[in-house]
Design a protein around this motif. Sequence first.
Motif, PDB file in Angstrom:
ATOM      1  N   ASP A  56      41.951  32.017  47.001  1.00  0.00           N
ATOM      2  CA  ASP A  56      41.964  32.201  45.546  1.00  0.00           C
ATOM      3  C   ASP A  56      40.666  32.854  45.092  1.00  0.00           C
ATOM      4  OD1 ASP A  56      42.097  32.028  42.806  1.00  0.00           O
ATOM      5  OD2 ASP A  56      41.831  29.843  42.742  1.00  0.00           O
ATOM      6  N   GLY A  57      40.693  34.163  44.920  1.00  0.00           N
ATOM      7  CA  GLY A  57      39.503  34.892  44.517  1.00  0.00           C
ATOM      8  C   GLY A  57      39.058  34.596  43.102  1.00  0.00           C
ATOM      9  N   SER A  58      39.959  34.057  42.253  1.00  0.00           N
ATOM     10  CA  SER A  58      39.552  33.731  40.887  1.00  0.00           C
ATOM     11  C   SER A  58      38.608  32.535  40.863  1.00  0.00           C
ATOM     12  CB  SER A  58      40.786  33.424  40.022  1.00  0.00           C
ATOM     13  OG  SER A  58      41.424  32.232  40.442  1.00  0.00           O
ATOM     14  N   SER A  59      38.612  31.723  41.922  1.00  0.00           N
ATOM     15  CA  SER A  59      37.733  30.560  42.000  1.00  0.00           C
ATOM     16  C   SER A  59      36.383  30.877  42.628  1.00  0.00           C
ATOM     17  CB  SER A  59      38.406  29.439  42.815  1.00  0.00           C
ATOM     18  OG  SER A  59      39.556  28.964  42.148  1.00  0.00           O
ATOM     19  N   THR A  60      36.228  32.116  43.084  1.00  0.00           N
ATOM     20  CA  THR A  60      34.949  32.529  43.678  1.00  0.00           C
ATOM     21  C   THR A  60      34.317  33.683  42.907  1.00  0.00           C
ATOM     22  OG1 THR A  60      36.028  34.116  45.185  1.00  0.00           O
ATOM     23  CG2 THR A  60      35.753  31.851  45.970  1.00  0.00           C
ATOM     24  N   GLY A  61      34.945  34.070  41.781  1.00  0.00           N
ATOM     25  CA  GLY A  61      34.406  35.161  40.979  1.00  0.00           C
ATOM     26  C   GLY A  61      34.681  36.529  41.556  1.00  0.00           C
ATOM     27  N   GLN A  62      35.731  36.634  42.375  1.00  0.00           N
ATOM     28  CA  GLN A  62      36.036  37.902  43.032  1.00  0.00           C
ATOM     29  C   GLN A  62      37.384  38.503  42.640  1.00  0.00           C
ATOM     30  OE1 GLN A  62      35.307  36.061  46.956  1.00  0.00           O
ATOM     31  NE2 GLN A  62      33.947  37.772  47.358  1.00  0.00           N
ATOM     32  N   ALA A  63      38.132  37.816  41.790  1.00  0.00           N
ATOM     33  CA  ALA A  63      39.442  38.326  41.369  1.00  0.00           C
ATOM     34  C   ALA A  63      39.832  37.656  40.059  1.00  0.00           C
ATOM     35  CB  ALA A  63      40.495  38.052  42.446  1.00  0.00           C
ATOM     36  N   PRO A  64      40.636  38.331  39.234  1.00  0.00           N
ATOM     37  CA  PRO A  64      41.103  37.718  37.985  1.00  0.00           C
ATOM     38  C   PRO A  64      42.181  36.669  38.259  1.00  0.00           C
ATOM     39  CG  PRO A  64      42.110  39.871  38.286  1.00  0.00           C
ATOM     40  CD  PRO A  64      41.112  39.715  39.403  1.00  0.00           C
ATOM     41  N   GLY A  65      42.365  35.744  37.342  1.00  0.00           N
ATOM     42  CA  GLY A  65      43.330  34.677  37.535  1.00  0.00           C
ATOM     43  C   GLY A  65      44.762  35.141  37.621  1.00  0.00           C
ATOM     44  N   ASP A  66      45.090  36.288  36.967  1.00  0.00           N
ATOM     45  CA  ASP A  66      46.470  36.757  36.989  1.00  0.00           C
ATOM     46  C   ASP A  66      46.788  37.608  38.220  1.00  0.00           C
ATOM     47  OD1 ASP A  66      44.935  38.916  36.308  1.00  0.00           O
ATOM     48  OD2 ASP A  66      46.107  39.489  34.542  1.00  0.00           O
ATOM     49  N   ASP A  67      45.794  37.856  39.062  1.00  0.00           N
ATOM     50  CA  ASP A  67      46.006  38.564  40.329  1.00  0.00           C
ATOM     51  C   ASP A  67      44.913  38.104  41.305  1.00  0.00           C
ATOM     52  OD1 ASP A  67      46.909  40.280  42.274  1.00  0.00           O
ATOM     53  OD2 ASP A  67      46.012  42.082  41.396  1.00  0.00           O
ATOM     54  N   SER A  68      44.993  36.833  41.682  1.00  0.00           N
ATOM     55  CA  SER A  68      43.852  36.165  42.302  1.00  0.00           C
ATOM     56  C   SER A  68      43.816  36.220  43.833  1.00  0.00           C
ATOM     57  CB  SER A  68      43.823  34.693  41.863  1.00  0.00           C
ATOM     58  OG  SER A  68      44.968  34.027  42.352  1.00  0.00           O
ATOM     59  N   GLU A  69      44.850  36.714  44.456  1.00  0.00           N
ATOM     60  CA  GLU A  69      44.914  36.634  45.918  1.00  0.00           C
ATOM     61  C   GLU A  69      43.994  37.650  46.591  1.00  0.00           C
ATOM     62  OE1 GLU A  69      48.570  37.270  48.814  1.00  0.00           O
ATOM     63  OE2 GLU A  69      48.682  35.317  47.790  1.00  0.00           O
ATOM     64  N   VAL A  70      43.111  37.153  47.441  1.00  0.00           N
ATOM     65  CA  VAL A  70      42.235  37.990  48.252  1.00  0.00           C
ATOM     66  C   VAL A  70      42.578  37.730  49.716  1.00  0.00           C
ATOM     67  CG1 VAL A  70      39.845  38.524  48.872  1.00  0.00           C
ATOM     68  CG2 VAL A  70      40.419  37.922  46.510  1.00  0.00           C
ATOM     69  N   CYS A  92      35.081  36.497  58.744  1.00  0.00           N
ATOM     70  CA  CYS A  92      36.091  37.341  58.097  1.00  0.00           C
ATOM     71  C   CYS A  92      35.452  38.161  56.985  1.00  0.00           C
ATOM     72  CB  CYS A  92      37.193  36.483  57.487  1.00  0.00           C
ATOM     73  SG  CYS A  92      38.077  35.449  58.647  1.00  0.00           S
ATOM     74  N   ASP A  93      36.097  39.283  56.648  1.00  0.00           N
ATOM     75  CA  ASP A  93      35.747  39.961  55.410  1.00  0.00           C
ATOM     76  C   ASP A  93      36.981  40.033  54.532  1.00  0.00           C
ATOM     77  OD1 ASP A  93      36.971  41.883  56.975  1.00  0.00           O
ATOM     78  OD2 ASP A  93      35.495  43.459  56.601  1.00  0.00           O
ATOM     79  N   ALA A  94      36.810  40.435  53.285  1.00  0.00           N
ATOM     80  CA  ALA A  94      37.836  40.236  52.270  1.00  0.00           C
ATOM     81  C   ALA A  94      38.353  41.549  51.700  1.00  0.00           C
ATOM     82  CB  ALA A  94      37.276  39.362  51.153  1.00  0.00           C
ATOM     83  N   TYR A  95      39.681  41.589  51.453  1.00  0.00           N
ATOM     84  CA  TYR A  95      40.367  42.791  50.993  1.00  0.00           C
ATOM     85  C   TYR A  95      41.368  42.453  49.893  1.00  0.00           C
ATOM     86  CZ  TYR A  95      38.459  44.900  55.216  1.00  0.00           C
ATOM     87  OH  TYR A  95      37.600  45.359  56.179  1.00  0.00           O
ATOM     88  N   THR A  96      41.732  43.463  49.125  1.00  0.00           N
ATOM     89  CA  THR A  96      42.795  43.314  48.143  1.00  0.00           C
ATOM     90  C   THR A  96      44.138  43.283  48.872  1.00  0.00           C
ATOM     91  OG1 THR A  96      43.153  45.697  47.868  1.00  0.00           O
ATOM     92  CG2 THR A  96      41.428  44.669  46.504  1.00  0.00           C
ATOM     93  N   PRO A  97      45.188  42.807  48.224  1.00  0.00           N
ATOM     94  CA  PRO A  97      46.511  42.834  48.855  1.00  0.00           C
ATOM     95  C   PRO A  97      46.949  44.245  49.262  1.00  0.00           C
ATOM     96  CG  PRO A  97      46.538  41.349  46.989  1.00  0.00           C
ATOM     97  CD  PRO A  97      45.212  42.052  46.953  1.00  0.00           C
ATOM     98  N   GLY A  98      46.378  45.259  48.591  1.00  0.00           N
ATOM     99  CA  GLY A  98      46.713  46.638  48.935  1.00  0.00           C
ATOM    100  C   GLY A  98      45.972  47.162  50.149  1.00  0.00           C
ATOM    101  N   GLY A  99      45.036  46.393  50.656  1.00  0.00           N
ATOM    102  CA  GLY A  99      44.330  46.786  51.869  1.00  0.00           C
ATOM    103  C   GLY A  99      42.959  47.386  51.645  1.00  0.00           C
ATOM    104  N   GLY A 100      42.506  47.484  50.412  1.00  0.00           N
ATOM    105  CA  GLY A 100      41.172  48.013  50.144  1.00  0.00           C
ATOM    106  C   GLY A 100      40.141  46.909  50.126  1.00  0.00           C
ATOM    107  N   PRO A 101      38.909  47.195  50.548  1.00  0.00           N
ATOM    108  CA  PRO A 101      37.863  46.165  50.522  1.00  0.00           C
ATOM    109  C   PRO A 101      37.526  45.788  49.086  1.00  0.00           C
ATOM    110  CG  PRO A 101      36.896  48.309  50.978  1.00  0.00           C
ATOM    111  CD  PRO A 101      38.383  48.502  51.022  1.00  0.00           C
ATOM    112  N   ILE A 102      37.336  44.483  48.821  1.00  0.00           N
ATOM    113  CA  ILE A 102      36.910  44.093  47.485  1.00  0.00           C
ATOM    114  C   ILE A 102      35.456  44.538  47.299  1.00  0.00           C
ATOM    115  CG2 ILE A 102      38.534  42.169  47.434  1.00  0.00           C
ATOM    116  CD1 ILE A 102      36.171  40.289  47.863  1.00  0.00           C
TER     117      ILE A 102
END
Length: 356
Positions: A56-70, A92-102
């Motif tokens: 949940d990226g919204s809980s780490t300040g890395q994604a909005p709540g309405d699209d929170s999956e990292v 690990c490193d982190a990416y958007t669902p589309g495959g781009g690095p956050i």
Amino acid sequence: MALKILMSFLLNWKLLLMMIFLISRIGGSGLDMRSKARTLSGPVSDSRKLPKWNYDGSSTGQAPGDDSEVILYPQAVFKDPFRRGNNILVMCDAYTPGGGPIPTNKRFNAAKIFSHPDVAAEVPWYGIEQEYTLLRKDVNWPLGWPVGGFPGPQGPYYCGVGADKAFGRDIVDAHYKACLYAGINISGINGEVMPGQWEFQVGPAVGISAGDEIWVARYILERITEIAGVVVSFDPKPIPGDWNGAGAHTNYSTKSMREDGGIDVIKKAIEKLGLRHKEHISAYGEGNERRLTGHHETADINTFSWGVANRGASVRVGRDTEKDGKGYFEDRRPASNMDPYVVTSMIAETTILWKP
């Protein structure tokens, strides 16, 4: 008896727990590492055979709540010194669902630089000296210091021995052993100039593995201090005044530097670093201006300098390197809270790829 049976079970169970921890400025600080555990059906030692996961990226300040999956991409595997057995830690490193690095995924860009043919051909080696300070959790004051007061002046504490000089050695030794167990190329430890401050060294490590190993070593240190009820600080100047700060001196060499005549390559590389001094300083850690004052074994943050055996310079060349005409040099500017992916890849990019 029941406790012994339970412990025996815990140490010998067949399932594998995969500890995944996230970095790259989680929560915006750059150092608040996160972890979660997952059970797999059997032992795995190759990161390429591990499944991707998410958080949940919204809980780490890395994604909005309405699209929170990292999405987590496993990158490097280490033995787990806490659960032991077949259990592993996974970087690990982190990416958007589309495959781009956050945006906070600093490993992605570092991997591109280290995979460049010109960089790979030079086989860059790194040895990173990670300094840190142990703090009492209840008062946020260095371990061993009088509460609200100060110990005697600096002098007897560096590599010191004794209950009045070395504070937290049990934690430091536990960390050393845990890193060795994990397979981290930890090459040494020592007490630092300021009491309550310590250092561990990782390396030589090649390319991006230096960043992986420093981050995992930091994670292990956080876990051990958690058990001890002590806080670890990577602040570059935790105590203002006449006390040493904390850095992450980065020793560096390339294949060309390690060969005969390498001293000329070293001097050209240092010249390049001087030309990009401001760019490097801006990427070398937060609060570094409080540490790089020109005092306490540092160079002034606004001026680039280098010298042989000079610990008051931005870059130090060792006596052995000068004598042998080849070897390595030490960039003394990085702060203790620097991102090792950023620092190591930037040094390689500047010294190998950049054309002034």
